[in-house]
Design a protein around this motif. Structure first.
Motif, PDB file in Angstrom:
ATOM      1  N   GLY A 102      49.686  41.885  26.268  1.00 60.65           N
ATOM      2  CA  GLY A 102      50.669  41.128  26.627  1.00 60.65           C
ATOM      3  C   GLY A 102      51.107  41.103  27.895  1.00 60.65           C
ATOM      4  N   GLY A 103      50.983  42.193  28.535  1.00 60.50           N
ATOM      5  CA  GLY A 103      51.421  42.329  29.953  1.00 60.50           C
ATOM      6  C   GLY A 103      50.552  41.431  30.888  1.00 60.50           C
ATOM      7  N   ILE A 104      49.341  41.634  30.423  1.00 61.27           N
ATOM      8  CA  ILE A 104      48.218  41.063  31.552  1.00 61.27           C
ATOM      9  C   ILE A 104      48.265  39.635  31.206  1.00 61.27           C
ATOM     10  N   GLN A 118      49.070  36.840  34.475  1.00 58.90           N
ATOM     11  CA  GLN A 118      48.358  35.829  34.796  1.00 58.90           C
ATOM     12  C   GLN A 118      49.020  34.360  34.718  1.00 58.90           C
ATOM     13  N   LEU A 119      49.812  34.379  33.929  1.00 56.75           N
ATOM     14  CA  LEU A 119      50.782  33.151  33.939  1.00 56.75           C
ATOM     15  C   LEU A 119      51.632  33.023  35.061  1.00 56.75           C
ATOM     16  N   ASN A 120      52.379  33.825  35.538  1.00 61.05           N
ATOM     17  CA  ASN A 120      53.046  34.118  36.500  1.00 61.05           C
ATOM     18  C   ASN A 120      52.151  33.772  37.839  1.00 61.05           C
ATOM     19  N   MET A 121      51.066  34.097  37.726  1.00 62.96           N
ATOM     20  CA  MET A 121      50.256  33.996  39.097  1.00 62.96           C
ATOM     21  C   MET A 121      49.870  32.675  39.252  1.00 62.96           C
ATOM     22  N   PRO A 129      40.796  30.633  41.087  1.00 62.89           N
ATOM     23  CA  PRO A 129      40.555  29.459  39.972  1.00 62.89           C
ATOM     24  C   PRO A 129      41.370  29.977  38.657  1.00 62.89           C
ATOM     25  N   VAL A 130      42.010  28.890  38.162  1.00 68.96           N
ATOM     26  CA  VAL A 130      42.684  28.848  36.959  1.00 68.96           C
ATOM     27  C   VAL A 130      42.054  29.248  35.763  1.00 68.96           C
ATOM     28  N   GLN A 131      40.465  29.014  35.887  1.00 72.47           N
ATOM     29  CA  GLN A 131      39.547  29.577  34.756  1.00 72.47           C
ATOM     30  C   GLN A 131      39.593  31.091  34.819  1.00 72.47           C
ATOM     31  N   LEU A 132      39.625  31.622  35.679  1.00 71.29           N
ATOM     32  CA  LEU A 132      39.165  33.094  36.053  1.00 71.29           C
ATOM     33  C   LEU A 132      40.652  33.905  35.602  1.00 71.29           C
ATOM     34  N   LEU A 133      41.735  33.253  36.075  1.00 72.01           N
ATOM     35  CA  LEU A 133      42.916  33.736  35.541  1.00 72.01           C
ATOM     36  C   LEU A 133      43.192  33.762  34.028  1.00 72.01           C
ATOM     37  N   SER A 134      42.890  32.867  33.377  1.00 70.64           N
ATOM     38  CA  SER A 134      42.892  32.629  31.818  1.00 70.64           C
ATOM     39  C   SER A 134      41.935  33.632  31.528  1.00 70.64           C
ATOM     40  N   MET A 135      40.734  33.842  31.894  1.00 74.49           N
ATOM     41  CA  MET A 135      39.991  34.978  31.278  1.00 74.49           C
ATOM     42  C   MET A 135      40.312  36.143  31.459  1.00 74.49           C
ATOM     43  N   SER A 136      40.940  36.493  32.521  1.00 77.79           N
ATOM     44  CA  SER A 136      41.743  37.935  32.868  1.00 77.79           C
ATOM     45  C   SER A 136      42.305  38.770  31.836  1.00 77.79           C
ATOM     46  N   THR A 148      41.769  43.618  29.584  1.00 76.04           N
ATOM     47  CA  THR A 148      42.290  44.440  28.165  1.00 76.04           C
ATOM     48  C   THR A 148      41.102  45.131  27.537  1.00 76.04           C
ATOM     49  N   ILE A 149      39.831  44.704  27.574  1.00 71.61           N
ATOM     50  CA  ILE A 149      38.594  45.145  26.812  1.00 71.61           C
ATOM     51  C   ILE A 149      38.000  46.206  27.644  1.00 71.61           C
ATOM     52  N   LEU A 150      38.166  46.068  29.088  1.00 67.99           N
ATOM     53  CA  LEU A 150      37.685  47.129  30.063  1.00 67.99           C
ATOM     54  C   LEU A 150      38.431  48.324  30.061  1.00 67.99           C
ATOM     55  N   VAL A 151      39.865  48.141  29.892  1.00 69.21           N
ATOM     56  CA  VAL A 151      40.713  49.402  29.860  1.00 69.21           C
ATOM     57  C   VAL A 151      40.598  50.250  28.590  1.00 69.21           C
TER      58      VAL A 151
END
Length: 309
Positions: A251-253, A257-260, A268-275, A280-283
């Protein structure tokens, strides 16, 4: 990034809202998996709950009826999975994937009549004396009822699994269904109950998306939330409190990304949407690796139970 610091209370409140559907779905799946059942149909149950809850809320003008309908819709769809895996002894992975595809198609069909409609406003739980507190009131005590229900559900599941006899039996079935059956426990019935609970929670998570977070019906609006819930259960080592942390991390991430995007960050918007999904999975992978999470899986998870009488 001054835009992130402009209103920290609103930021915290937004994170809680963004995390709630994931938390509801993941805590339900956690109970199902602790019983030894691997249900990959969370996404399908969530999207079914989203349209069932939306349709019921619009038809009755009651968000409470909408959430009840969503829980019922998710539970009913999960029972289809239960029939396939507990009676027909079908492969759990294939059955779960089929359930997701079926749920996506069914919700798209039902949702054709609800495009462009708005659901009734959800109830906001103002806590006397706390809602008016500076900072803390806006951040923690001005949410709708389902935010608090999701947190209470985590507490209830933790207490159920840790302190109750029924929770011990459920965990025993997940660890060794043959031994549990030999002791006289009804393995199939216990697993069906766990599957139905997981489906009801996933349905509630889907309804939260369509009734609260994005108050409208959009085809495919879960957008992979069910898969994130599945990942959180695994990487949280099947522990409710870690599932809570994982959901709030996502939820935090998501809010970040929406704020960014709103601030026009040159990414790129696509990269932000993927983040949110990638980070989350990496952490969670790192957390799981450090705590030996893979070894925490119920020993009978995903295995077919053959009753030998």
């Amino acid at each position: 990034m001054d835009f992130l610091l402009a209103n920290p209370a609103l930021m915290i409140a937004s994170i809680m809202v963004a995390a709630t559907p994931i938390l509801l779905a993941s805590i339900g799946e956690l109970v199902a998996e602790r019983s030894g059942v691997l249900n990959l149909g969370v996404e399908g149950m969530m999207i079914t709950g989203a349209i069932c809850g939306f349709a019921a809320a619009v038809g009755t003008e009651s968000p409470l009826v909408g959430f009840l309908a969503a829980a019922a819709g998710g539970a009913l769809l999960s029972l289809l999975f239960a029939i396939l895996t507990q009676f027909a002894l079908a492969n759990q992975v294939a059955s779960g994937l089929s359930l997701t595809l079926f749920g996506l198609g069914l919700s798209s069909l039902i949702g054709q009549a609800y495009g462009g409609l708005k659901p009734p406003r959800s109830y906001r739980l103002d806590i006397p004396g706390l809602s008016d507190l500076p900072f803390f009131g806006k951040a923690f005590f001005q949410h709708d009822l389902m935010v608090y229900v999701s947190l209470l559900l985590v507490l209830a599941v933790w207490a159920f699994l840790k302190f109750t006899r029924a929770g011990l039996i459920l965990r025993a079935v997940g660890e060794n269904h043959d031994a549990a059956h030999a002791l006289g426990y009804k393995v199939v019935l216990i697993r069906i109950a766990a599957i139905a609970f997981g489906g009801a929670c996933a349905g509630l998570g889907g309804a939260y998306l369509s009734l609260v977070r994005v108050p409208q019906w959009t085809d495919g609006m879960t957008a992979g939330a069910g898969w994130i819930a599945l990942a959180i259960v695994v990487f949280a080592s099947w522990k409710p409190w870690r599932a809570l942390l994982g959901a709030y991390l996502f939820g935090g991430i998501t809010v970040l990304q929406l704020n960014m995007q709103a601030a026009g960050v040159n990414v790129p918007v696509q990269l932000l949407s993927m983040s949110p999904y990638i980070i989350t999975i990496l952490v969670l992978v790192v957390i799981s690796a450090r705590s030996g999470g893979a070894g925490a899986a119920p020993a009978s998870l995903g295995r077919i139970f053959h009753a030998t009488q």
